[in-house]
Scaffold this active site. Sequence first.
Site: not given
Length: 148
Positions: A64-66
């Site tokens: 996950c990232c932005w």
Amino acid sequence: MRISVSSDMDEPVARRLVAELRDRGHDVLTHGALRAGDDPQWAACSAAAARDVADGTSEQAVVCCWTGTGASIAANKVPGARAALCTDAYSADGARRWNDANVLALSLRLTSEPLLTEILDAWFSGEPSEDADDRENMARVRRMDEPS
């Protein structure tokens, strides 16, 4: 199943992801902002989770990232990892079915808790296709990881 999870930020959806996976009976190995003292940069933690899959430490990973884009790019740099950025259940099902993806990439910004549940349901119920053309495409992608 053992699943590695990485996130570059300690966001509510990332914490919910870990809890949801554990609630489903999975053994979860965390990286990045979800693990005290770990490197939280998206490139580092996404690659670490993908390496867990490539070396057999974990069967699958969720990175996950932005936006989910950087996490998927970093994970896909690891030979043996096949990461797919999924924003809905249909893309998660397709990633498992047609691409035999073993790393799910998610956007921390766009993934609500109800959507997370739908994506995980589709991801875990998806099976790689047995269609000959689909199998050949998957084999072709695996061969791309082999040294030239």
